[in-house]
Enzyme design. Sequence first.
Site, PDB file in Angstrom:
ATOM      1  N   CYS A  14     -21.646 -38.076   2.165  1.00 39.50           N
ATOM      2  CA  CYS A  14     -22.820 -38.368   1.361  1.00 39.50           C
ATOM      3  C   CYS A  14     -23.700 -39.381   2.087  1.00 39.50           C
ATOM      4  O   CYS A  14     -23.209 -40.199   2.874  1.00 39.50           O
ATOM      5  CB  CYS A  14     -22.401 -38.918  -0.002  1.00 39.50           C
ATOM      6  SG  CYS A  14     -23.762 -39.058  -1.190  1.00 39.50           S
ATOM      7  N   CYS A  18     -22.396 -44.791  -3.722  1.00 40.28           N
ATOM      8  CA  CYS A  18     -22.353 -45.254  -5.106  1.00 40.28           C
ATOM      9  C   CYS A  18     -21.022 -45.951  -5.382  1.00 40.28           C
ATOM     10  O   CYS A  18     -19.954 -45.429  -5.028  1.00 40.28           O
ATOM     11  CB  CYS A  18     -22.559 -44.087  -6.061  1.00 40.28           C
ATOM     12  SG  CYS A  18     -24.112 -43.203  -5.804  1.00 40.28           S
ATOM     13  N   CYS A 253     -15.263 -26.399 -20.121  1.00 42.75           N
ATOM     14  CA  CYS A 253     -13.808 -26.433 -19.954  1.00 42.75           C
ATOM     15  C   CYS A 253     -13.152 -27.503 -20.813  1.00 42.75           C
ATOM     16  O   CYS A 253     -12.028 -27.326 -21.293  1.00 42.75           O
ATOM     17  CB  CYS A 253     -13.453 -26.627 -18.477  1.00 42.75           C
ATOM     18  SG  CYS A 253     -14.143 -28.106 -17.701  1.00 42.75           S
ATOM     19  N   CYS A 259      -7.383 -25.197 -18.650  1.00 39.30           N
ATOM     20  CA  CYS A 259      -8.283 -25.744 -17.627  1.00 39.30           C
ATOM     21  C   CYS A 259      -8.661 -24.741 -16.540  1.00 39.30           C
ATOM     22  O   CYS A 259      -9.408 -25.094 -15.623  1.00 39.30           O
ATOM     23  CB  CYS A 259      -7.644 -26.970 -16.968  1.00 39.30           C
ATOM     24  SG  CYS A 259      -7.650 -28.448 -18.004  1.00 39.30           S
ATOM     25  N   ASP A 275     -12.420 -30.238  -9.929  1.00 39.59           N
ATOM     26  CA  ASP A 275     -13.125 -31.264  -9.166  1.00 39.59           C
ATOM     27  C   ASP A 275     -12.418 -32.613  -9.230  1.00 39.59           C
ATOM     28  O   ASP A 275     -12.431 -33.386  -8.270  1.00 39.59           O
ATOM     29  CB  ASP A 275     -14.553 -31.390  -9.719  1.00 39.59           C
ATOM     30  CG  ASP A 275     -15.427 -32.306  -8.886  1.00 39.59           C
ATOM     31  OD1 ASP A 275     -15.217 -32.368  -7.663  1.00 39.59           O
ATOM     32  OD2 ASP A 275     -16.327 -32.942  -9.450  1.00 39.59           O
ATOM     33  N   CYS A 315      -2.831 -36.150 -31.884  1.00 41.71           N
ATOM     34  CA  CYS A 315      -3.877 -35.125 -31.999  1.00 41.71           C
ATOM     35  C   CYS A 315      -3.578 -34.148 -33.136  1.00 41.71           C
ATOM     36  O   CYS A 315      -4.498 -33.541 -33.695  1.00 41.71           O
ATOM     37  CB  CYS A 315      -4.017 -34.359 -30.691  1.00 41.71           C
ATOM     38  SG  CYS A 315      -4.553 -35.380 -29.275  1.00 41.71           S
ATOM     39  N   CYS A 318      -5.342 -35.341 -36.224  1.00 39.80           N
ATOM     40  CA  CYS A 318      -6.732 -35.773 -36.072  1.00 39.80           C
ATOM     41  C   CYS A 318      -7.680 -34.700 -36.613  1.00 39.80           C
ATOM     42  O   CYS A 318      -7.575 -33.533 -36.225  1.00 39.80           O
ATOM     43  CB  CYS A 318      -7.049 -36.038 -34.600  1.00 39.80           C
ATOM     44  SG  CYS A 318      -8.774 -36.523 -34.311  1.00 39.80           S
ATOM     45  N   CYS A 347     -10.047 -41.964 -26.639  1.00 42.70           N
ATOM     46  CA  CYS A 347      -9.775 -41.465 -27.985  1.00 42.70           C
ATOM     47  C   CYS A 347     -10.558 -42.231 -29.049  1.00 42.70           C
ATOM     48  O   CYS A 347     -11.179 -41.629 -29.933  1.00 42.70           O
ATOM     49  CB  CYS A 347      -8.280 -41.529 -28.284  1.00 42.70           C
ATOM     50  SG  CYS A 347      -7.828 -40.948 -29.940  1.00 42.70           S
TER      51      CYS A 347
END
Length: 376
Positions: A14, A18, A253, A259, A275, A315, A318, A347
């Site tokens: 790059c 950053c 996704c 995934c 990624d 979860c 939830c 969360c």
Amino acid sequence: MNFSLLIKPASSDCNLACSYCFYLGRGHALYPGVSARRMSEEVLSRTVAGYLRTPQPAYAFVWQGGEPLLLGGGFFERVTDLQMAYAPRGAEVTNALQTNATLIDDRLARQLRASRFLTGVSLDGPRELHDAARVDGAGRGTHARVMAGLDCLRRQGAEFNVLALVSRHNMSRPVEVYDYLVGEAGATFLQFIECVEFEADGRVAPYCVTPQGWGEFLCAVFDRWYAADTRRISVRLFDTVLAKLAAGRDICCVAGSDCRQYFVVEYNGDVYPCDFHVLPELRLGNVLTHAWQEMAESEVYRAFGARKRQTHAACGSCPHAALCAGDCPKNRVGHTAGPADALSYLCEGWRLFYAHTRTRFETLAETIRRERGRPV
């Protein structure tokens, strides 16, 4: 299997540095001793031709980095030449480019428009907020150069969107960020990405967004958007929630239960599942030596996809689990070495956001179903 490609033709190379970039050192770690990582003609040809030979309802190429524009306009002219040569007759082929925009001039902007590339520009808000982290190798802010590139895209009529990373630098100023991206930047399609990275000891990096900060940022942006912009501005997260509520579709996704949505292709043809998980142990193969079906059916890829469903026990009770889906595995505490069913670091923020917006999202979803002639 339906999938898209996220291609890194310059790997992690790059022209910027950053401070919060999670990928900047990835290429050096994976491919030590390589001074400049650039995709060869052979790898490019095999990637494009091989993908276009797979049966897909549509073919989606995403070009990312590092900074993909380090390869110059000629590389992307070759991309479109190859796509025209190998695409099945009548096939839909799309290209998206994610860039810091500092290398865009009018000539390149005209090329991107002519080739119908959707250009995603990384911009974190006004100069003060953007330049807090998005700097070059000398530590100089890049806001002016990004805006100059963005001006070229607008002047030449090239389609673009804006991606803002939400970190500790800008999380406390959501309305200012939103108004700037919509007003000064002229964006009508926005993506807000959470900055979450874990250190080797499992602690979150100091520049990351906090759970409370993430939730409050999203709530404030939603309120601003809901008041007047629901039919004018597209926010990817909000689109994702509405697609789930209105049609039961997972358009991102993170919202799904598996995934396995795309493959990452590194500059040398190595293929990975995500990624955020370009790791040696997750290498699936290489476009020069492996078929896409072979990689898609590999045990490594199957196990990787299954991790998304291994959510935390909390979860299960939830009320927002169907929308959150346990969050992206990269955000789950201890995701690099710990159990897949760890609780998301964010969360608290997600609960705050959905509790604040759920009723209004459902109202919008009902409107969408009604306008499309579907049962409410």
